[in-house]
Scaffold this active site. Structure first.
Site, PDB file in Angstrom:
ATOM      1  N   GLU A   1      11.088  18.323 -24.422  1.00 38.15           N
ATOM      2  CA  GLU A   1      10.388  18.732 -23.058  1.00 38.15           C
ATOM      3  C   GLU A   1      11.120  20.186 -22.765  1.00 38.15           C
ATOM      4  O   GLU A   1      10.554  20.920 -22.052  1.00 38.15           O
ATOM      5  CB  GLU A   1      10.581  17.722 -22.125  1.00 38.15           C
ATOM      6  CG  GLU A   1      10.091  16.454 -22.468  1.00 38.15           C
ATOM      7  CD  GLU A   1       8.393  16.298 -22.422  1.00 38.15           C
ATOM      8  OE1 GLU A   1       7.759  17.519 -21.730  1.00 38.15           O
ATOM      9  OE2 GLU A   1       7.632  15.294 -22.864  1.00 38.15           O
TER      10      GLU A   1
ATOM     11  N   HIS B   1       0.448  12.220 -28.187  1.00 34.24           N
ATOM     12  CA  HIS B   1       0.177  11.044 -27.656  1.00 34.24           C
ATOM     13  C   HIS B   1      -0.632  10.434 -28.628  1.00 34.24           C
ATOM     14  O   HIS B   1      -0.256   9.069 -29.058  1.00 34.24           O
ATOM     15  CB  HIS B   1      -0.730  11.047 -26.249  1.00 34.24           C
ATOM     16  CG  HIS B   1       0.226  11.220 -25.303  1.00 34.24           C
ATOM     17  ND1 HIS B   1      -0.241  11.577 -23.949  1.00 34.24           N
ATOM     18  CD2 HIS B   1       1.602  11.183 -24.966  1.00 34.24           C
ATOM     19  CE1 HIS B   1       0.855  11.644 -22.989  1.00 34.24           C
ATOM     20  NE2 HIS B   1       1.675  11.390 -23.572  1.00 34.24           N
TER      21      HIS B   1
ATOM     22  N   LYS C   1       4.158  11.816 -10.973  1.00 38.03           N
ATOM     23  CA  LYS C   1       3.238  10.861 -11.761  1.00 38.03           C
ATOM     24  C   LYS C   1       3.848   9.433 -11.890  1.00 38.03           C
ATOM     25  O   LYS C   1       5.206   9.466 -12.662  1.00 38.03           O
ATOM     26  CB  LYS C   1       2.989  11.634 -13.102  1.00 38.03           C
ATOM     27  CG  LYS C   1       2.175  12.699 -12.927  1.00 38.03           C
ATOM     28  CD  LYS C   1       1.594  13.116 -14.382  1.00 38.03           C
ATOM     29  CE  LYS C   1       0.664  14.306 -14.382  1.00 38.03           C
ATOM     30  NZ  LYS C   1       0.291  14.898 -15.689  1.00 38.03           N
TER      31      LYS C   1
ATOM     32  N   GLU D   1      -2.824  17.990 -10.588  1.00 36.20           N
ATOM     33  CA  GLU D   1      -3.381  18.432 -12.048  1.00 36.20           C
ATOM     34  C   GLU D   1      -4.834  18.980 -11.947  1.00 36.20           C
ATOM     35  O   GLU D   1      -5.528  18.333 -12.747  1.00 36.20           O
ATOM     36  CB  GLU D   1      -3.171  17.428 -13.168  1.00 36.20           C
ATOM     37  CG  GLU D   1      -2.987  17.907 -14.311  1.00 36.20           C
ATOM     38  CD  GLU D   1      -2.580  17.130 -15.462  1.00 36.20           C
ATOM     39  OE1 GLU D   1      -1.452  16.708 -15.276  1.00 36.20           O
ATOM     40  OE2 GLU D   1      -3.184  16.825 -16.451  1.00 36.20           O
TER      41      GLU D   1
ATOM     42  N   HIS E   1       0.996  17.569 -25.973  1.00 36.43           N
ATOM     43  CA  HIS E   1       0.907  15.713 -25.737  1.00 36.43           C
ATOM     44  C   HIS E   1      -0.356  15.312 -26.136  1.00 36.43           C
ATOM     45  O   HIS E   1      -0.581  14.189 -26.430  1.00 36.43           O
ATOM     46  CB  HIS E   1       1.055  15.758 -23.907  1.00 36.43           C
ATOM     47  CG  HIS E   1       2.505  15.918 -23.600  1.00 36.43           C
ATOM     48  ND1 HIS E   1       3.431  17.028 -23.603  1.00 36.43           N
ATOM     49  CD2 HIS E   1       3.210  14.963 -22.846  1.00 36.43           C
ATOM     50  CE1 HIS E   1       4.473  16.557 -23.185  1.00 36.43           C
ATOM     51  NE2 HIS E   1       4.407  15.455 -22.629  1.00 36.43           N
TER      52      HIS E   1
ATOM     53  N   ASN F   1       0.953  19.775 -20.294  1.00 42.14           N
ATOM     54  CA  ASN F   1       0.792  18.703 -21.308  1.00 42.14           C
ATOM     55  C   ASN F   1       0.822  19.262 -22.544  1.00 42.14           C
ATOM     56  O   ASN F   1       0.236  18.813 -23.606  1.00 42.14           O
ATOM     57  CB  ASN F   1      -0.803  18.348 -21.017  1.00 42.14           C
ATOM     58  CG  ASN F   1      -0.777  17.399 -19.657  1.00 42.14           C
ATOM     59  OD1 ASN F   1       0.361  16.802 -19.464  1.00 42.14           O
ATOM     60  ND2 ASN F   1      -1.906  17.522 -19.109  1.00 42.14           N
TER      61      ASN F   1
ATOM     62  N   ARG G   1      -1.137  22.701 -13.455  1.00 40.17           N
ATOM     63  CA  ARG G   1      -0.032  21.531 -13.891  1.00 40.17           C
ATOM     64  C   ARG G   1      -0.667  21.131 -15.455  1.00 40.17           C
ATOM     65  O   ARG G   1       0.384  20.701 -16.301  1.00 40.17           O
ATOM     66  CB  ARG G   1      -0.386  20.338 -12.924  1.00 40.17           C
ATOM     67  CG  ARG G   1       0.793  19.280 -13.339  1.00 40.17           C
ATOM     68  CD  ARG G   1       1.028  18.430 -12.227  1.00 40.17           C
ATOM     69  NE  ARG G   1       2.112  17.226 -12.577  1.00 40.17           N
ATOM     70  CZ  ARG G   1       2.540  16.387 -11.817  1.00 40.17           C
ATOM     71  NH1 ARG G   1       2.526  16.333 -10.594  1.00 40.17           N
ATOM     72  NH2 ARG G   1       3.299  15.268 -12.483  1.00 40.17           N
TER      73      ARG G   1
ATOM     74  N   HIS H   1       8.824   9.385 -27.938  1.00 41.11           N
ATOM     75  CA  HIS H   1       7.751  10.364 -27.197  1.00 41.11           C
ATOM     76  C   HIS H   1       8.330  11.709 -27.555  1.00 41.11           C
ATOM     77  O   HIS H   1       7.574  12.238 -27.985  1.00 41.11           O
ATOM     78  CB  HIS H   1       8.066   9.979 -25.716  1.00 41.11           C
ATOM     79  CG  HIS H   1       7.004  10.902 -24.862  1.00 41.11           C
ATOM     80  ND1 HIS H   1       5.628  10.955 -24.748  1.00 41.11           N
ATOM     81  CD2 HIS H   1       7.672  12.058 -24.156  1.00 41.11           C
ATOM     82  CE1 HIS H   1       5.319  11.850 -23.951  1.00 41.11           C
ATOM     83  NE2 HIS H   1       6.547  12.420 -23.565  1.00 41.11           N
TER      84      HIS H   1
ATOM     85  N   LYS I   1       9.357  23.147 -13.019  1.00 39.47           N
ATOM     86  CA  LYS I   1       8.640  22.037 -12.860  1.00 39.47           C
ATOM     87  C   LYS I   1       7.954  21.944 -11.365  1.00 39.47           C
ATOM     88  O   LYS I   1       7.016  21.702 -10.859  1.00 39.47           O
ATOM     89  CB  LYS I   1       9.115  20.707 -13.280  1.00 39.47           C
ATOM     90  CG  LYS I   1       8.024  19.485 -12.755  1.00 39.47           C
ATOM     91  CD  LYS I   1       7.821  18.456 -14.109  1.00 39.47           C
ATOM     92  CE  LYS I   1       6.620  17.538 -13.736  1.00 39.47           C
ATOM     93  NZ  LYS I   1       6.654  16.343 -14.577  1.00 39.47           N
TER      94      LYS I   1
ATOM     95  N   ARG J   1       0.720  -1.410   0.056  1.00 38.24           N
ATOM     96  CA  ARG J   1       0.127   0.063   0.026  1.00 38.24           C
ATOM     97  C   ARG J   1       0.723   1.209   0.041  1.00 38.24           C
ATOM     98  O   ARG J   1       0.373   2.445   0.342  1.00 38.24           O
ATOM     99  CB  ARG J   1      -0.853   0.002   1.270  1.00 38.24           C
ATOM    100  CG  ARG J   1      -1.901  -1.175   1.288  1.00 38.24           C
ATOM    101  CD  ARG J   1      -3.352  -0.980   1.884  1.00 38.24           C
ATOM    102  NE  ARG J   1      -4.340  -2.129   1.753  1.00 38.24           N
ATOM    103  CZ  ARG J   1      -4.121  -2.985   2.523  1.00 38.24           C
ATOM    104  NH1 ARG J   1      -3.357  -3.089   3.634  1.00 38.24           N
ATOM    105  NH2 ARG J   1      -5.144  -3.876   2.469  1.00 38.24           N
TER     106      ARG J   1
HETATM  107  N1  GLY Z   1       4.576  15.158 -17.488  1.00 37.18           N
HETATM  108  C1  GLY Z   1       3.804  16.011 -17.282  1.00 37.18           C
HETATM  109  C2  GLY Z   1       3.315  16.191 -15.585  1.00 37.18           C
HETATM  110  O1  GLY Z   1       4.365  15.562 -14.792  1.00 37.18           O
HETATM  111  O2  GLY Z   1       2.666  16.744 -15.397  1.00 37.18           O
END
Ligand code: GLY
Length: 352
Positions: A184, A244, A142, A229, A240, A237, A233, A256, A219, A120
């Protein structure tokens, strides 16, 4: 050796990002005393750095085990997460133990996800060795895996306890991997830092420790403000949703970073078509992407298929596709009201 430290402020879960050279075997950087540790690396990264990280962790007082996973996005699955958890059981990891993700974005996301669900939730450290992982995926918590239906459709927010970036590892990175990460880096310039964008233009996208630390700082700021997010945040993206879609349609043959570069080119073109962005700034973005050796067009896809794949992206909310579009170099906006016909035309203008 010069060294930067960036703090991600998240109350009790705050952590430091250490950025420098020759950090991997230095005990002083690891907060792992008396803990059992499982280092996870893929079969490409393990021969390069496993012994250094093992030495650093052992000298810091940890009991160290390791587990090697198969490389590649095609192994970013539940099955690999299960294998990591089984290796953790075998190594005797308990709730105070740690996992260490040594490698690129795939290893970081999978190991972080395994750490999030093992017993957990246990702690983990990110040791990113690709530029993309250094400036983006290792920071912010993430974690996850892909499903056949799409990228990162399962996962958890689980912050690392530390991020240790040894920029010397970039020396062994294949040029296409460096390009991936540069997409990025350029993204940060477009979405929130016009000075960084201008600096990248000046140095022709040559990446330095200073640039990596600057991206980590950007970041860290966004994550501290909006960890899960709910709002700001989402600007990370940028590129993306389009990206994606082409990455998925290419069966991950398009990397990517290349997919995100095409996605940024599409988003830039869309912003111009919608009257939100100057064509001259769009040209600057296009030139910078090309300087980094990144594509701004794709071939072999139908615009309607890209549109359909975009509709399956998880960044959709209440059935509306929200797109991040630039309005200046260093500033973006979220739009969910852009006309489908215009979007399809823009996609078509970036497809051969
Ligand atoms: N890669 C986008 C984020 O971490 O929100």
């Amino acid at each position: 050796m010069p060294h930067d430290k960036v703090r991600v402020e998240l109350g009790r879960r705050s952590y430091n990002i250490e950025i420098g050279e020759q950090l991997l075997d230095k005990a002083v950087f690891y907060k792992t005393e008396h803990r059992k540790v499982l280092i996870v690396a893929d079969a490409n990264t393990a021969p390069l750095y496993m012994s250094k990280v093992t030495a650093g962790l052992t000298a810091s007082g940890a009991t160290v085990h390791s587990f090697v996973i198969e490389p590649g996005e095609q192994h970013k699955t539940f099955a690999t997460v299960e294998k990591i958890c089984c290796a953790a059981v075998k190594a005797g990891l308990d709730r105070r133990s740690l996992m260490v993700a040594l490698g690129g974005g795939v290893t970081g996301d999978l190991t972080g996800f395994a750490a999030a669900v093992y017993m957990r939730g246990i702690g983990f450290i990110q040791v990113p060795t690709s530029l993309l992982a250094m400036v983006d995926s290792s920071v912010g918590g993430k974690t996850g895996a892909d499903l056949p239906e799409g990228k990162n459709l399962v996962g958890a927010f689980h912050q690392p306890e530390q991020v240790i970036i040894d920029i010397g590892t970039l020396d062994t990175l294949p040029p296409e991997e460096l390009r991936n990460g540069t997409a990025e880096v350029i993204k940060y310039g477009v979405i929130m830092d016009s000075e960084l964008f201008a600096q990248l233009e000046t140095v022709n996208c040559r990446i330095s420790r200073e640039i990596i630390a600057r991206c980590c700082g950007l970041k860290a700021r966004i994550v501290a403000e909006d960890e899960t997010e709910g709002g700001i945040r989402a600007i990370l993206n940028y590129g993306h949703t389009f990206g994606h879609a082409v990455e998925l349609l290419s069966n991950f043959q398009l990397s990517h970073g290349c997919a995100i570069a095409v996605g940024m080119a599409m988003a830039g073109q869309l912003a111009v078509a919608a009257g939100l962005w100057d064509e001259s700034d769009n040209k600057r973005q296009q030139r910078l992407l090309e300087t980094a050796g990144l594509p701004v067009r794709v071939s072999g896809f139908k615009p309607a298929d890209i549109w359909a794949a975009m509709g399956r992206d998880k960044k959709k909310s209440v059935n509306k596709l929200t797109l991040v579009v630039p309005v200046a170099i260093g500033k973006v906006e979220l739009h969910n009201d852009l006309d489908k016909t215009m979007i399809l035309e823009v996609i078509g203008s970036c497809c051969d």
